[in-house]
Design a protein around this motif. Structure first.
Motif, PDB file in Angstrom:
ATOM      1  N   LEU A  53       0.823  -1.208   0.000  1.00  0.00           N
ATOM      2  CA  LEU A  53       0.000   0.000   0.000  1.00  0.00           C
ATOM      3  C   LEU A  53       0.858   1.259   0.000  1.00  0.00           C
ATOM      4  CD1 LEU A  53      -2.905  -0.922   2.452  1.00  0.00           C
ATOM      5  CD2 LEU A  53      -2.859  -1.056  -0.038  1.00  0.00           C
ATOM      6  N   ARG A  65      -5.282   2.163   4.382  1.00  0.00           N
ATOM      7  CA  ARG A  65      -6.420   2.105   3.467  1.00  0.00           C
ATOM      8  C   ARG A  65      -7.430   3.211   3.786  1.00  0.00           C
ATOM      9  NH1 ARG A  65     -11.215  -1.064   2.815  1.00  0.00           N
ATOM     10  NH2 ARG A  65     -10.967  -1.888   4.902  1.00  0.00           N
ATOM     11  N   GLU A  77      -7.084  -0.902  -3.869  1.00  0.00           N
ATOM     12  CA  GLU A  77      -6.818  -1.157  -2.460  1.00  0.00           C
ATOM     13  C   GLU A  77      -7.808  -2.149  -1.868  1.00  0.00           C
ATOM     14  OE1 GLU A  77      -7.077   1.778  -3.860  1.00  0.00           O
ATOM     15  OE2 GLU A  77      -5.538   3.180  -3.165  1.00  0.00           O
TER      16      GLU A  77
END
Length: 477
Positions: free
Chosen positions: A175, A265, A206
């Motif tokens: 990420l 996230r 994501e």
């Protein structure tokens, strides 16, 4: 004399044979009645037997064991549906993102490198192949219903757990790489094109990268339900229990990784909502704390709160802000169309000036020792990103009786002040009003805690650097 008895015996034998032949050719009425009775008895015995078996079957259907088996089968059927959905998600991740980005990395002007592609996706393609095999095995077991044997399928899955361990360990880094790559406009445009495909159903990359993180906990829940409806003497009991223990061990390892990845996230989702973008949210050290709606109160030219208008609906509508508190920054936004957000403008009510920079002093053309100072105006408004290290929180506001009467509401206990003193600009104040005292207490407590943490960490880092000759590693900073 001897011939007479012989003749008598012969006649008696003939009479006996004649009697037997007559009896065999003409059955009596008693024999036919016996046959009827036997037939009725046979029918009754069959009916009694069928009724007994029907009672046994009905009793079993209503028994706890049969109910447990029905629930067990339902768990297996639900597991098959969930596995099919998961395989489809992995298929979209690989075919809609991984393979196209590999091709894009091989183009003349690649928007992303092969190393970054490998770092983002790692072994997701191998995970897809593994679960395709697992899904086919489940389908084969369902086809042999009502005999369901599942333990051997989990025996296939358990040796592959190291694949998930690698994926979990890499997830936070993936990420981070994705957030870094999204700063490239070409990559961001290409990624949005991939995410706009119908198969994605408006889900982001994501989201697809996070699906494998929840698969192991889902298996644990499924095994818990299976074991709850599996008798202790069942042939699969021990194997399923062993598989559950191994999956729980992996889940404990994953737990520490999930919290950090969830925070990243969350930050990326908020960053996508802000139309202007927000670079500080791409910093993975930013930890999300809370969010909510607050009312921003304007300041008058004299620096006082315009409380007189606070009771009006127009001010509440105009001043409503969507606020996001992170470990290092406070972000204040206004709502736009389509669920998007705009960074609001916060700052001073007046206008200030500052030196243009080093070397700003210039000699006057006329000489005589005159010096001209080049000044530039400080922007009276700044974007809605406030660094908490420059903030001072003031919870209790000073208000007069006239202000309270003018406001029309008891807002004295709902508002709080944030004084911002940046190093490169003049200070300014932001006034925010909560909807309740509980909400105000929550916001002020969290803001104070974040400010204290930043300053405490700064003091500890300075003390460490002053008292140690060893350079502080960058990762600690």
């Amino acid at each position: 004399c001897d011939a007479v008895p012989v003749l008598q015996i012969a006649s008696l034998l003939k009479d006996h044979e004649r009697i037997q032949s007559v009896q065999s050719s003409a059955p009596s009425d008693d024999d036919s009645d016996i046959k009827k009775i036997k037939k009725v008895q046979s029918f009754l015995r069959g009916w009694l037997c069928r009724r007994k078996w029907k009672t046994i079957i009905q009793d079993y259907i209503r028994s706890p064991h049969a109910d447990s088996m029905r629930k067990r089968n339902q768990v297996v059927f639900s597991m098959l549906e969930a596995e099919a959905e998961y395989v489809q998600q992995l298929h979209i991740l690989v075919n809609n993102f991984l393979r196209p980005l590999r091709m894009a990395a091989s183009s003349k002007k690649p928007p992303i490198t092969h190393d970054d592609v490998s770092s983002i996706f790692l072994n997701s393609e191998t995970i897809m192949f593994l679960h395709q095999i697992f899904y086919q095995g489940l389908k084969a077991r369902i086809s042999s219903w009502p005999t369901l044997v599942l333990a051997d399928l989990f025996d296939i899955l358990l040796p592959m757990l190291n694949i998930y361990q690698e994926f979990v360990r890499n997830h936070q880094y993936s990420l981070q790489i994705l957030a870094h790559c999204k700063q490239n406009r070409d990559f961001d445009k290409l990624l949005k094109h991939y995410e706009a495909k119908p198969d994605c159903e408006e889900r982001t990359l994501e989201t697809f990268l996070t699906y494998p993180m929840f698969q192991i906990p889902r298996y644990i829940l499924t095994l818990h339900e299976l074991l709850a409806h599996t008798p202790h003497e069942h042939v699969e009991r021990n194997s399923l229990d062993y598989a559950k223990s191994k999956l729980e061990e992996l889940s404990r390892i994953m737990h520490d990784e999930v919290s950090e990845t969830e925070n990243i996230r969350k930050n990326l989702a908020i960053e996508r909502m802000i139309i202007e973008g927000c670079e500080i949210l791409l910093d993975t050290s930013q930890t999300f704390v809370r969010q909510g709606s607050l009312i921003q109160v304007p300041m008058s030219e004299k620096g006082k709160i315009t409380r007189g208008r606070l009771g009006s609906l127009s001010l509440r509508k105009e001043g409503e802000r969507q606020c996001f508190l992170f470990s290092k920054h406070l972000i204040i936004c206004t709502r736009g169309s389509g669920g998007k957000l705009h960074l609001t403008k916060v700052g001073m009510g007046g206008r200030a000036w500052r030196l243009a920079g080093a070397g700003a002093a210039a000699p006057h053309p006329a000489g005589a020792g005159f010096t001209i100072l080049l000044l530039t105006p400080i922007p009276a408004l700044q974007n809605g990103v406030i660094s908490l290290i420059d903030c001072t929180l003031i919870e209790e506001q000073e208000s007069t009786d006239e202000d309270a009467k003018a406001s029309g509401q008891d807002i004295d206990h709902l508002d709080f002040k944030i004084v911002v003193e940046p190093k490169d600009t003049s200070s300014f104040t932001v006034i925010l009003v909560a909807s309740s005292r509980q909400e105000k207490a929550a916001w002020t407590s969290d803001i104070s805690q974040c400010v204290d943490n930043i300053r405490c960490n700064g003091l500890m880092m300075n003390a460490f650097e002053e008292n140690s000759k060893v350079t502080v590693p960058q990762m600690i900073k």
